[in-house]
Scaffold this motif. Sequence first.
Motif, PDB file in Angstrom:
ATOM      1  N   CYS A   1      34.343  34.683  28.187  1.00  0.00           N
ATOM      2  CA  CYS A   1      34.377  34.378  29.770  1.00  0.00           C
ATOM      3  C   CYS A   1      33.208  34.419  30.343  1.00  0.00           C
ATOM      4  O   CYS A   1      32.182  35.434  29.762  1.00  0.00           O
ATOM      5  CB  CYS A   1      35.502  35.449  30.402  1.00  0.00           C
ATOM      6  N   LYS A   2      32.885  33.907  31.730  1.00  0.00           N
ATOM      7  CA  LYS A   2      31.590  33.970  32.178  1.00  0.00           C
ATOM      8  C   LYS A   2      32.216  34.969  33.470  1.00  0.00           C
ATOM      9  O   LYS A   2      32.996  34.976  34.142  1.00  0.00           O
ATOM     10  CB  LYS A   2      31.500  32.723  32.947  1.00  0.00           C
ATOM     11  N   VAL A   3      31.028  35.831  33.576  1.00  0.00           N
ATOM     12  CA  VAL A   3      31.253  36.973  34.702  1.00  0.00           C
ATOM     13  C   VAL A   3      30.087  36.712  35.550  1.00  0.00           C
ATOM     14  O   VAL A   3      28.802  36.787  35.355  1.00  0.00           O
ATOM     15  CB  VAL A   3      31.056  38.420  33.939  1.00  0.00           C
ATOM     16  N   ILE A   4      30.336  36.595  36.925  1.00  0.00           N
ATOM     17  CA  ILE A   4      29.587  36.270  38.158  1.00  0.00           C
ATOM     18  C   ILE A   4      29.184  37.861  38.633  1.00  0.00           C
ATOM     19  O   ILE A   4      30.296  38.361  39.089  1.00  0.00           O
ATOM     20  CB  ILE A   4      29.977  35.301  39.151  1.00  0.00           C
ATOM     21  N   VAL A   5      28.269  38.158  38.843  1.00  0.00           N
ATOM     22  CA  VAL A   5      27.713  39.522  39.331  1.00  0.00           C
ATOM     23  C   VAL A   5      27.727  39.453  40.951  1.00  0.00           C
ATOM     24  O   VAL A   5      27.064  38.732  41.674  1.00  0.00           O
ATOM     25  CB  VAL A   5      26.421  40.184  39.046  1.00  0.00           C
ATOM     26  N   ASP A   6      28.949  40.284  41.463  1.00  0.00           N
ATOM     27  CA  ASP A   6      29.209  39.817  42.942  1.00  0.00           C
ATOM     28  C   ASP A   6      29.207  41.187  43.747  1.00  0.00           C
ATOM     29  O   ASP A   6      30.167  41.637  43.752  1.00  0.00           O
ATOM     30  CB  ASP A   6      30.538  39.277  43.048  1.00  0.00           C
ATOM     31  N   THR A   7      28.143  41.712  44.396  1.00  0.00           N
ATOM     32  CA  THR A   7      28.097  42.748  44.866  1.00  0.00           C
ATOM     33  C   THR A   7      28.720  42.513  46.346  1.00  0.00           C
ATOM     34  O   THR A   7      28.960  43.726  47.102  1.00  0.00           O
ATOM     35  CB  THR A   7      26.698  43.286  45.179  1.00  0.00           C
ATOM     36  N   GLY A   8      29.152  41.471  46.701  1.00  0.00           N
ATOM     37  CA  GLY A   8      29.838  41.293  47.999  1.00  0.00           C
ATOM     38  C   GLY A   8      31.525  41.215  47.918  1.00  0.00           C
ATOM     39  O   GLY A   8      32.081  41.119  48.810  1.00  0.00           O
ATOM     40  N   ALA A   9      31.690  41.614  46.695  1.00  0.00           N
ATOM     41  CA  ALA A   9      33.199  41.794  46.782  1.00  0.00           C
ATOM     42  C   ALA A   9      33.919  43.115  46.275  1.00  0.00           C
ATOM     43  O   ALA A   9      33.260  43.864  45.493  1.00  0.00           O
ATOM     44  CB  ALA A   9      33.828  40.678  45.214  1.00  0.00           C
ATOM     45  N   ARG A  10      34.575  43.680  47.130  1.00  0.00           N
ATOM     46  CA  ARG A  10      35.132  45.096  46.993  1.00  0.00           C
ATOM     47  C   ARG A  10      36.000  45.055  45.634  1.00  0.00           C
ATOM     48  O   ARG A  10      35.819  46.214  44.874  1.00  0.00           O
ATOM     49  CB  ARG A  10      36.047  45.388  47.849  1.00  0.00           C
ATOM     50  N   MET A  11      36.621  43.973  45.311  1.00  0.00           N
ATOM     51  CA  MET A  11      37.509  44.087  44.114  1.00  0.00           C
ATOM     52  C   MET A  11      37.224  42.994  43.315  1.00  0.00           C
ATOM     53  O   MET A  11      36.941  41.965  43.691  1.00  0.00           O
ATOM     54  CB  MET A  11      39.147  43.913  44.756  1.00  0.00           C
ATOM     55  N   THR A  12      37.411  43.115  42.019  1.00  0.00           N
ATOM     56  CA  THR A  12      36.998  42.031  41.076  1.00  0.00           C
ATOM     57  C   THR A  12      38.100  40.926  41.159  1.00  0.00           C
ATOM     58  O   THR A  12      39.500  41.210  41.207  1.00  0.00           O
ATOM     59  CB  THR A  12      36.895  42.656  39.448  1.00  0.00           C
ATOM     60  N   ILE A  13      37.574  39.784  40.854  1.00  0.00           N
ATOM     61  CA  ILE A  13      38.532  38.603  41.089  1.00  0.00           C
ATOM     62  C   ILE A  13      38.333  37.749  39.751  1.00  0.00           C
ATOM     63  O   ILE A  13      37.316  37.517  39.459  1.00  0.00           O
ATOM     64  CB  ILE A  13      38.386  37.681  42.514  1.00  0.00           C
ATOM     65  N   ILE A  14      39.623  37.276  39.187  1.00  0.00           N
ATOM     66  CA  ILE A  14      39.644  36.375  38.119  1.00  0.00           C
ATOM     67  C   ILE A  14      40.175  35.202  38.133  1.00  0.00           C
ATOM     68  O   ILE A  14      41.291  35.054  39.175  1.00  0.00           O
ATOM     69  CB  ILE A  14      39.888  37.207  36.802  1.00  0.00           C
ATOM     70  N   ASN A  15      40.028  34.220  37.414  1.00  0.00           N
ATOM     71  CA  ASN A  15      40.727  32.916  37.736  1.00  0.00           C
ATOM     72  C   ASN A  15      41.979  33.038  36.738  1.00  0.00           C
ATOM     73  O   ASN A  15      42.005  33.672  35.847  1.00  0.00           O
ATOM     74  CB  ASN A  15      40.003  31.740  37.607  1.00  0.00           C
ATOM     75  N   SER A  16      42.993  32.020  36.893  1.00  0.00           N
ATOM     76  CA  SER A  16      44.250  31.941  36.046  1.00  0.00           C
ATOM     77  C   SER A  16      43.823  31.721  34.861  1.00  0.00           C
ATOM     78  O   SER A  16      44.662  32.048  33.912  1.00  0.00           O
ATOM     79  CB  SER A  16      45.139  31.074  36.656  1.00  0.00           C
ATOM     80  N   ALA A  17      43.058  31.041  34.278  1.00  0.00           N
ATOM     81  CA  ALA A  17      42.549  30.649  33.081  1.00  0.00           C
ATOM     82  C   ALA A  17      42.120  32.050  32.154  1.00  0.00           C
ATOM     83  O   ALA A  17      42.748  32.193  31.095  1.00  0.00           O
ATOM     84  CB  ALA A  17      41.369  29.847  32.937  1.00  0.00           C
ATOM     85  N   LEU A  18      41.636  32.810  32.800  1.00  0.00           N
ATOM     86  CA  LEU A  18      41.181  34.105  32.413  1.00  0.00           C
ATOM     87  C   LEU A  18      42.277  34.870  32.099  1.00  0.00           C
ATOM     88  O   LEU A  18      42.835  35.653  31.200  1.00  0.00           O
ATOM     89  CB  LEU A  18      40.114  34.897  32.897  1.00  0.00           C
ATOM     90  N   ALA A  19      43.185  35.122  33.354  1.00  0.00           N
ATOM     91  CA  ALA A  19      44.455  35.864  33.358  1.00  0.00           C
ATOM     92  C   ALA A  19      45.236  35.411  32.283  1.00  0.00           C
ATOM     93  O   ALA A  19      45.853  36.308  31.347  1.00  0.00           O
ATOM     94  CB  ALA A  19      45.104  35.921  34.635  1.00  0.00           C
ATOM     95  N   ALA A  20      45.478  34.122  31.987  1.00  0.00           N
ATOM     96  CA  ALA A  20      46.542  33.831  30.927  1.00  0.00           C
ATOM     97  C   ALA A  20      45.947  33.966  29.626  1.00  0.00           C
ATOM     98  O   ALA A  20      46.749  34.419  28.737  1.00  0.00           O
ATOM     99  CB  ALA A  20      46.691  32.277  30.902  1.00  0.00           C
ATOM    100  N   GLN A  21      44.576  33.734  29.355  1.00  0.00           N
ATOM    101  CA  GLN A  21      44.071  33.843  28.113  1.00  0.00           C
ATOM    102  C   GLN A  21      43.989  35.315  27.651  1.00  0.00           C
ATOM    103  O   GLN A  21      43.716  35.567  26.506  1.00  0.00           O
ATOM    104  CB  GLN A  21      43.007  33.108  27.864  1.00  0.00           C
ATOM    105  N   ALA A  22      43.608  36.145  28.536  1.00  0.00           N
ATOM    106  CA  ALA A  22      43.344  37.598  28.103  1.00  0.00           C
ATOM    107  C   ALA A  22      44.739  38.483  28.462  1.00  0.00           C
ATOM    108  O   ALA A  22      44.727  39.793  28.299  1.00  0.00           O
ATOM    109  CB  ALA A  22      42.469  38.215  29.110  1.00  0.00           C
ATOM    110  N   ASN A  23      45.783  37.687  28.507  1.00  0.00           N
ATOM    111  CA  ASN A  23      47.107  38.500  28.804  1.00  0.00           C
ATOM    112  C   ASN A  23      47.037  39.615  30.025  1.00  0.00           C
ATOM    113  O   ASN A  23      47.553  40.647  29.803  1.00  0.00           O
ATOM    114  CB  ASN A  23      47.433  39.233  27.427  1.00  0.00           C
ATOM    115  N   ALA A  24      46.713  39.098  31.181  1.00  0.00           N
ATOM    116  CA  ALA A  24      46.771  39.785  32.136  1.00  0.00           C
ATOM    117  C   ALA A  24      48.262  40.248  32.521  1.00  0.00           C
ATOM    118  O   ALA A  24      48.883  39.426  32.443  1.00  0.00           O
ATOM    119  CB  ALA A  24      45.875  39.387  33.230  1.00  0.00           C
ATOM    120  N   GLN A  25      48.323  41.340  33.212  1.00  0.00           N
ATOM    121  CA  GLN A  25      49.829  41.869  33.600  1.00  0.00           C
ATOM    122  C   GLN A  25      49.843  42.103  35.097  1.00  0.00           C
ATOM    123  O   GLN A  25      49.062  42.512  35.491  1.00  0.00           O
ATOM    124  CB  GLN A  25      50.244  42.969  32.747  1.00  0.00           C
TER     125      GLN A  25
END
Length: 309
Positions: free
Chosen positions: A197-221
């Motif tokens: 996966c590609k990780v964008i370093v985002d100091t302007g986000a309080r919480m980490t955000i992922i797209n649905s492609a990553l959620a599905a392929q990495a088995n996010a619950q």
Amino acid sequence: MPGGDLTRRAMALAGLMTAAAAGPAHAREQTATAFTSGDLQQGLLTVPVTIDDQGPYAFAIDSAANASVIAEDLAVRLGLADAGEVTMHTVVASEQAATVRAPRLRTGALDVRDARLVVGGRANMDGLDGLLGTDLLAGLRLVLNFRGRTRVSVTRPRRGRERALDGLLLDARAPLTGQQRFNGLLLIDALARTTPCKVIVDTGARMTIINSALAAQANAQPMALPDGSSQSVVLSPTGRGAVTEAMVLPELQLGGVRLTRISVLVGDLHTFAVWGLADEPAMLMGVDLLGLFQTVTIDLQRGELLLDP
């Protein structure tokens, strides 16, 4: 302001994360906390900014934005000149926004004249005075110290190659994607379980955000937020929002660092499409994950990320 991805704000910060930081001789577990001291306000990293020798004002540091923003009421109070409208790409949409000119803006090694700033809503930036993006921070070095009294330093890049010592030095130069350049964005390769996966370093986000492609392929619950809900709204500086789902990402590996059970927000946000990552597993790594490390150094000139566990 093509490709100007601006700040984002998750309305709920939730969950615990544990991390095993694999050093040369041992592994260490850490637990994420909500930092409130020093320069971390409302979960966002801030620096004191002066505008035309007035201030200081609290501006968030946003390494994933290539446009800087000022709160509308502060722009009015300072009497900043109108600089017309621009089309900007926020985390949720392509939007039209007003801009103003600041005669001089300074913090640390940053000293710029005639800075053009997008006008945003204070309430949509957690009450802060504004944010600094890579349009102003380009060529500088950000040192984020998360232990003790949190400190953020904006300095000039060091000469020669950084010595990683016990930390992890990652090449974060973003490549070309079609005809679009990532404009100073810090992008690193990672593994979510076995999923690249590609990780964008985002100091302007309080919480980490992922797209649905990553959620599905990495088995996010799915997970529940502290208020019992399963959804959170992410806002742009203008107040436009997008609904995201709260989930747990089982594992993420960044070079020699392994993070487990990561609380994330999931959404196919506009920002992923802007950077050409709509269909590719991708993540905006926020302050919740960066705060697991003792020190994070971001060299915007050399495109390097140094993580010190």
